[in-house]
Design a protein around this motif. Structure first.
Motif, PDB file in Angstrom:
ATOM      1  N   ASP A   8      14.607  14.933 -12.146  1.00  0.00           N
ATOM      2  CA  ASP A   8      14.621  15.219 -13.581  1.00  0.00           C
ATOM      3  C   ASP A   8      15.355  16.529 -13.841  1.00  0.00           C
ATOM      4  O   ASP A   8      15.733  17.237 -12.907  1.00  0.00           O
ATOM      5  N   GLY A  29       9.711  19.925 -20.831  1.00  0.00           N
ATOM      6  CA  GLY A  29       8.987  18.876 -20.107  1.00  0.00           C
ATOM      7  C   GLY A  29       9.922  18.003 -19.296  1.00  0.00           C
ATOM      8  O   GLY A  29       9.492  17.260 -18.427  1.00  0.00           O
ATOM      9  N   TYR A  81       1.926  12.901  -7.939  1.00  0.00           N
ATOM     10  CA  TYR A  81       3.360  13.180  -8.145  1.00  0.00           C
ATOM     11  C   TYR A  81       3.671  14.458  -7.388  1.00  0.00           C
ATOM     12  O   TYR A  81       3.115  15.508  -7.706  1.00  0.00           O
ATOM     13  N   ASN A 117       1.445  16.895  -9.556  1.00  0.00           N
ATOM     14  CA  ASN A 117       0.909  16.463 -10.835  1.00  0.00           C
ATOM     15  C   ASN A 117       0.008  15.265 -10.591  1.00  0.00           C
ATOM     16  O   ASN A 117       0.186  14.522  -9.618  1.00  0.00           O
ATOM     17  N   ARG A 168      -0.383  12.567 -12.424  1.00  0.00           N
ATOM     18  CA  ARG A 168      -0.020  11.430 -13.305  1.00  0.00           C
ATOM     19  C   ARG A 168       1.466  11.183 -13.138  1.00  0.00           C
ATOM     20  O   ARG A 168       2.178  11.950 -12.513  1.00  0.00           O
ATOM     21  N   GLY A 178       5.327  11.162 -13.978  1.00  0.00           N
ATOM     22  CA  GLY A 178       6.179  12.169 -14.620  1.00  0.00           C
ATOM     23  C   GLY A 178       6.889  11.589 -15.825  1.00  0.00           C
ATOM     24  O   GLY A 178       7.157  10.395 -15.907  1.00  0.00           O
ATOM     25  N   ASP A 179       7.202  12.476 -16.738  1.00  0.00           N
ATOM     26  CA  ASP A 179       7.897  12.098 -17.952  1.00  0.00           C
ATOM     27  C   ASP A 179       9.092  13.040 -18.085  1.00  0.00           C
ATOM     28  O   ASP A 179       8.870  14.241 -18.194  1.00  0.00           O
ATOM     29  N   PRO A 180      10.329  12.593 -17.976  1.00  0.00           N
ATOM     30  CA  PRO A 180      10.826  11.238 -18.156  1.00  0.00           C
ATOM     31  C   PRO A 180      11.154  10.447 -16.882  1.00  0.00           C
ATOM     32  O   PRO A 180      11.800   9.402 -16.983  1.00  0.00           O
ATOM     33  N   GLU A 181      10.703  10.866 -15.690  1.00  0.00           N
ATOM     34  CA  GLU A 181      11.087  10.119 -14.487  1.00  0.00           C
ATOM     35  C   GLU A 181      10.573   8.674 -14.508  1.00  0.00           C
ATOM     36  O   GLU A 181      11.225   7.765 -13.972  1.00  0.00           O
TER      37      GLU A 181
HETATM   38  N1  GLY Z   1       9.199  15.669 -15.755  1.00  0.00           N
HETATM   39  C1  GLY Z   1       8.253  16.566 -15.235  1.00  0.00           C
HETATM   40  C2  GLY Z   1       6.859  16.228 -15.431  1.00  0.00           C
HETATM   41  O1  GLY Z   1       6.510  15.147 -15.855  1.00  0.00           O
HETATM   42  O2  GLY Z   1       6.022  17.066 -15.131  1.00  0.00           O
END
Ligand code: GLY
Ligand code: AMP
Length: 415
Positions: free
Chosen positions: A196, A210, A253, A269, A271, A273-276
């Motif tokens: 990301d 993020g 993650y 993390n 949960r 990942g966002d946006p992966e």
């Molecule tokens: N893209 C990084 C995150 O979800 O923490």
């Protein structure tokens, strides 16, 4: 099965799209969801997750964001008898507290940066004296990716720390990788590695966000990276958590830097990942509800190996004016339908809402994740940017270099 997704961002839209493709999913619900998720799931207002899960008779609840996990929503749901994909509050501390995460990593003996936990200006000075700049200073709390500064300027490092309990770390040099692992607390199944783009501006300048875009797979990464990291880094952490009596069941993650001395952990993390998620899940061929249910039921060891489609995926985040500082909301979003007419492209909704007139408007910092799949990164990238060009949001901005160096083959591993 009847599946309930908790959350309403881009990650949850990507999860909902993948769940909707699984033939074992007969009914899909999201709380609160968003206008994009409403295209594939029935939306329920945000409310007590246990009450919502009862209302829809959920066979599986998938919790997207970190905040409800850290707050113990998975525990409440399990206590009420639901099958849940997502860790307990005790296990989600691996994301909620950087100091706790470091303690687990040290106990598990996995490679990570040296660190100092600092509560006073004196402790901070000692830590900053001990490291070679750039300084890495992290707030010891959930901060949506925005609690970290990496700077050569000692004053800036001190200002970032002021008033917070912080973790100071040695700087890890090397390309970053996000590796998602599904685990039931014992077995670890890695997904595809992704990358990301954390900084707001092209060329990795400006403040951390993020995440402004992502791509998968990583053509430049060493062969077998995901399996190696799952075995040598994630498995020991999962075993350590189980040994402490707080098994981690859900999505672990690993944020990694590929340094001269090999992969080292930047953070964990609790949960997706966002946006992966927006680029990993479109490439997954295996039915995802079945996978997440196996993890939630502690039966991951029996799950067949995952299969992946060939090709690549790229997502480009379109953010609202002011993001990541103070994003403005309520601006009309135009061009989504035109963007979705671009080949193999999906406009994933992150921060969107309908206003009183039914118009689609911005409702958060990251508004859309425009996602394309292609035969290779260059093709996926071309489609994603053609689609981004269709989107019009007043003051909206995006990076123009997502997956650029990877597609051109100019990313080098150190050493
Ligand atoms: N893209 C990084 C995150 O979800 O923490
Ligand atoms: P985190 O919230 O811990 O993932 O940190 C956010 C971002 O800051 C990471 O994705 C990295 O780009 C950067 N970062 C954090 N820790 C380090 C480190 N020890 N060395 C280099 N960069 C780091």
């Amino acid at each position: 099965m009847r599946v309930l997704v908790i959350g309403g961002g881009g990650r949850e839209h990507a999860l909902s799209l993948a769940l909707a493709r699984d033939p074992s999913v007969q009914a899909l619900f999201a709380s609160p969801g968003n206008p994009g998720i409403g295209g594939v799931a029935e939306l329920l207002p945000a409310g007590d997750p246990v009450a919502v899960a009862r209302q829809v008779s959920a066979d599986l609840v998938v919790i997207g964001p970190e905040a409800p996990l850290v707050a113990g929503v998975a525990d409440d749901l399990r206590a009420a008898g639901f099958v849940v994909f997502g860790p307990s509050a005790a296990a989600a501390r691996i994301e909620g507290s950087k100091a706790f995460a470091k303690d687990v990593m040290l106990a598990a003996g996995i490679p990570t940066a040296r660190h100092w936990v600092c509560e006073t200006p004196g402790e901070l000075a000692t830590a900053l004296d001990a490291v070679t700049p750039p300084y890495v200073v992290k707030h010891d709390e959930l901060a949506a990716g925005k609690g970290v500064v990496v700077t050569r300027d000692r004053r800036e490092a001190e200002q970032h720390a002021a008033g917070h309990r912080v973790v100071v770390e040695e700087f890890l040099d090397g390309p970053e990788v996000s590796l998602f692992c599904v685990t039931d607390g014992a077995t670890v199944v890695p997904l595809l590695a992704a990358q990301d783009f954390k900084r707001v501006g092209d060329g990795d300048v400006g403040p951390n966000t993020g995440g402004m875009g992502a791509y998968a797979p990583l053509p430049w990464a060493p062969a077998g990276l995901a399996d190696d990291v799952a075995k040598t880094i994630v498995q020991p952490v999962v075993d350590e958590m189980a040994g402490r009596g707080t098994p981690f069941s859900g999505l672990l993650y690993a944020g990694l830097a590929l340094t001269v001395s090999g992969p080292m952990v930047i953070e964990f993390n609790a949960r997706f990942g966002d946006p992966e998620t927006q680029v990993v899940l479109p490439l997954l061929e295996s039915p995802i509800a079945t996978l997440l249910q196996a993890a939630a039921n502690g039966r991951l060891a029996e799950h067949p190996p995952l299969t992946w489609r060939s090709g690549a995926a790229v997502t480009v985040v379109v953010a609202s004016d002011g993001y990541p500082g103070a994003p403005r909301t309520g601006d009309e979003i135009c061009g989504v339908e035109a963007a979705e007419r671009v080949e193999a492209t999906t406009v994933i909704h992150a921060g969107t809402a309908r206003d009183g007139d039914g118009r689609l408007v911005t409702a958060g910092g990251r508004v859309l994740a425009v996602t394309s799949v292609g035969a290779d990164l260059a093709g996926a990238r071309q489609s994603a940017y053609a689609a981004v060009d269709c989107i019009d949001i007043r003051g909206g901005h995006h990076r123009t270099d997502i997956a650029d160096r990877a597609a051109r083959g100019t990313i080098a591993l150190p050493g």
